[in-house]
Design an enzyme around this catalytic site. Sequence first.
Site, PDB file in Angstrom:
ATOM      1  N   SER A  15       0.835  -1.207   0.000  1.00 57.15           N
ATOM      2  CA  SER A  15       0.000   0.000   0.000  1.00 57.15           C
ATOM      3  C   SER A  15       0.868   1.255   0.000  1.00 57.15           C
ATOM      4  O   SER A  15       0.481   2.280  -0.573  1.00 57.15           O
ATOM      5  CB  SER A  15      -0.977  -0.002   1.186  1.00 57.15           C
ATOM      6  OG  SER A  15      -0.310   0.188   2.396  1.00 57.15           O
ATOM      7  N   LYS A  67      24.188 -13.417   2.082  1.00 52.43           N
ATOM      8  CA  LYS A  67      23.552 -12.108   1.905  1.00 52.43           C
ATOM      9  C   LYS A  67      24.263 -11.273   0.838  1.00 52.43           C
ATOM     10  O   LYS A  67      23.634 -10.553   0.068  1.00 52.43           O
ATOM     11  CB  LYS A  67      23.575 -11.368   3.246  1.00 52.43           C
ATOM     12  CG  LYS A  67      22.856 -10.060   3.223  1.00 52.43           C
ATOM     13  CD  LYS A  67      22.446  -9.659   4.618  1.00 52.43           C
ATOM     14  CE  LYS A  67      21.493  -8.518   4.567  1.00 52.43           C
ATOM     15  NZ  LYS A  67      20.424  -8.631   5.523  1.00 52.43           N
ATOM     16  N   MET A  92      10.837  -6.392   4.703  1.00 49.47           N
ATOM     17  CA  MET A  92      11.071  -6.941   6.041  1.00 49.47           C
ATOM     18  C   MET A  92      12.419  -7.665   6.131  1.00 49.47           C
ATOM     19  O   MET A  92      12.479  -8.832   6.522  1.00 49.47           O
ATOM     20  CB  MET A  92       9.932  -7.891   6.413  1.00 49.47           C
ATOM     21  CG  MET A  92       8.588  -7.199   6.483  1.00 49.47           C
ATOM     22  SD  MET A  92       8.637  -5.813   7.640  1.00 49.47           S
ATOM     23  CE  MET A  92       6.950  -5.292   7.598  1.00 49.47           C
ATOM     24  N   ARG A  93      13.481  -6.945   5.803  1.00 49.50           N
ATOM     25  CA  ARG A  93      14.791  -7.570   5.777  1.00 49.50           C
ATOM     26  C   ARG A  93      15.842  -6.481   6.039  1.00 49.50           C
ATOM     27  O   ARG A  93      15.682  -5.354   5.543  1.00 49.50           O
ATOM     28  CB  ARG A  93      14.980  -8.140   4.368  1.00 49.50           C
ATOM     29  CG  ARG A  93      16.020  -9.174   4.201  1.00 49.50           C
ATOM     30  CD  ARG A  93      15.824  -9.888   2.864  1.00 49.50           C
ATOM     31  NE  ARG A  93      14.751 -10.850   2.955  1.00 49.50           N
ATOM     32  CZ  ARG A  93      14.868 -12.055   3.513  1.00 49.50           C
ATOM     33  NH1 ARG A  93      16.037 -12.450   3.987  1.00 49.50           N
ATOM     34  NH2 ARG A  93      13.837 -12.863   3.598  1.00 49.50           N
ATOM     35  N   LEU A  94      16.884  -6.841   6.784  1.00 51.07           N
ATOM     36  CA  LEU A  94      17.944  -5.854   7.034  1.00 51.07           C
ATOM     37  C   LEU A  94      18.765  -5.640   5.770  1.00 51.07           C
ATOM     38  O   LEU A  94      19.101  -6.594   5.072  1.00 51.07           O
ATOM     39  CB  LEU A  94      18.882  -6.367   8.127  1.00 51.07           C
ATOM     40  CG  LEU A  94      18.633  -5.965   9.563  1.00 51.07           C
ATOM     41  CD1 LEU A  94      19.760  -6.494  10.454  1.00 51.07           C
ATOM     42  CD2 LEU A  94      18.521  -4.449   9.715  1.00 51.07           C
ATOM     43  N   ILE A  95      19.085  -4.382   5.490  1.00 49.41           N
ATOM     44  CA  ILE A  95      19.934  -4.070   4.340  1.00 49.41           C
ATOM     45  C   ILE A  95      21.396  -4.300   4.744  1.00 49.41           C
ATOM     46  O   ILE A  95      21.825  -3.869   5.822  1.00 49.41           O
ATOM     47  CB  ILE A  95      19.720  -2.597   3.907  1.00 49.41           C
ATOM     48  CG1 ILE A  95      18.275  -2.359   3.462  1.00 49.41           C
ATOM     49  CG2 ILE A  95      20.700  -2.196   2.814  1.00 49.41           C
ATOM     50  CD1 ILE A  95      17.853  -3.055   2.187  1.00 49.41           C
ATOM     51  N   HIS A 111       8.697   3.228   9.052  1.00 47.25           N
ATOM     52  CA  HIS A 111       8.490   2.268  10.145  1.00 47.25           C
ATOM     53  C   HIS A 111       7.263   2.695  10.956  1.00 47.25           C
ATOM     54  O   HIS A 111       7.123   3.869  11.291  1.00 47.25           O
ATOM     55  CB  HIS A 111       9.739   2.230  11.036  1.00 47.25           C
ATOM     56  CG  HIS A 111       9.648   1.201  12.113  1.00 47.25           C
ATOM     57  ND1 HIS A 111       9.808  -0.150  11.860  1.00 47.25           N
ATOM     58  CD2 HIS A 111       9.381   1.307  13.434  1.00 47.25           C
ATOM     59  CE1 HIS A 111       9.644  -0.815  12.996  1.00 47.25           C
ATOM     60  NE2 HIS A 111       9.389   0.043  13.967  1.00 47.25           N
TER      61      HIS A 111
HETATM   62  C1  GAR Z   1       3.977  -0.575   6.720  1.00 49.52           C
HETATM   63  O1  GAR Z   1       3.124  -0.281   7.797  1.00 49.52           O
HETATM   64  C2  GAR Z   1       5.423  -0.266   7.078  1.00 49.52           C
HETATM   65  O2  GAR Z   1       5.554   0.815   7.933  1.00 49.52           O
HETATM   66  C3  GAR Z   1       5.843  -1.542   7.732  1.00 49.52           C
HETATM   67  O3  GAR Z   1       5.247  -2.550   6.957  1.00 49.52           O
HETATM   68  C4  GAR Z   1       4.002  -2.084   6.447  1.00 49.52           C
HETATM   69  C5  GAR Z   1       3.945  -2.410   4.975  1.00 49.52           C
HETATM   70  O4  GAR Z   1       2.663  -2.145   4.469  1.00 49.52           O
HETATM   71  N1  GAR Z   1       7.257  -1.657   7.778  1.00 49.52           N
HETATM   72  C6  GAR Z   1       7.940  -2.183   8.805  1.00 49.52           C
HETATM   73  O5  GAR Z   1       7.402  -2.674   9.767  1.00 49.52           O
HETATM   74  C7  GAR Z   1       9.443  -2.144   8.652  1.00 49.52           C
HETATM   75  N2  GAR Z   1      10.101  -2.505   9.862  1.00 49.52           N
HETATM   76  P1  GAR Z   1       2.413  -2.084   2.900  1.00 49.52           P
HETATM   77  O6  GAR Z   1       3.017  -3.350   2.287  1.00 49.52           O
HETATM   78  O7  GAR Z   1       0.932  -2.041   2.743  1.00 49.52           O
HETATM   79  O8  GAR Z   1       3.092  -0.846   2.366  1.00 49.52           O
END
Ligand code: GAR
Length: 195
Positions: A15, A67, A92-95, A111
């Site tokens: 999103s 990695k 959802m992965r560390l760079i 975040h």
């Molecule tokens: C978002 O809320 C973003 O802030 C979070 O994942 C969601 C992705 O939503 N990111 C983290 O938690 C990073 N640590 P989306 O796929 O609908 O954009």
Amino acid sequence: MRSVKIAVFASGRGSNYEAIYEAIQAKRLDATVVAVVCDKPEAQVIQTAMAHGIKVLSIVPNTYTNKKAYEQAILTFLHEQQVEFIVLAGYMRLIGETLLQAFPRRIVNIHPSLLPYFKGKDAIGQAIVANAKVTGVTVHYVDEGMDTGEIIAQEGLMLNPTWNRETIERYVHRIEHQLYPETLQKIFRKLGKIG
Ligand code: GAR
């Protein structure tokens, strides 16, 4: 203003990717999404980006020996697309150091908390468990740590005790979808001035 060539990295629904794409279409953001990188082959963001005609790299980390090799494959793709800036949007992965060195101060993340509170996975769940009265959203530069890079922008959200997780997520997303494109535009304006 010149349009910055960006890659959006995502692992899920996308999103935030969509909000960025729409801001570009509406000329609120001077950028072009030239690539989407996704580490989850089943993620919704892949279909959405393909429907927009964006080049998508769907890449599975555990098919690489380490990695470094994984990020090297991503880097080759990013160079092919002439990417100038990386936008993490639910990636959802560390760079690792391969990408950090190739894009110094050119990687940002969003975040769902007011950092430094509730770093890492499931920040909204962490806020709920902590009975927090307030949480929010942070946009920050990415460094080698987990959600530790320099903060660029934050917006708070007061938590009404009657809200369930779904409601909180909806409000958090609403903030994100506005804050991320706005903040990116400010960053790109500054970049344009520096050259
Ligand atoms: C978002 O809320 C973003 O802030 C979070 O994942 C969601 C992705 O939503 N990111 C983290 O938690 C990073 N640590 P989306 O796929 O609908 O954009």
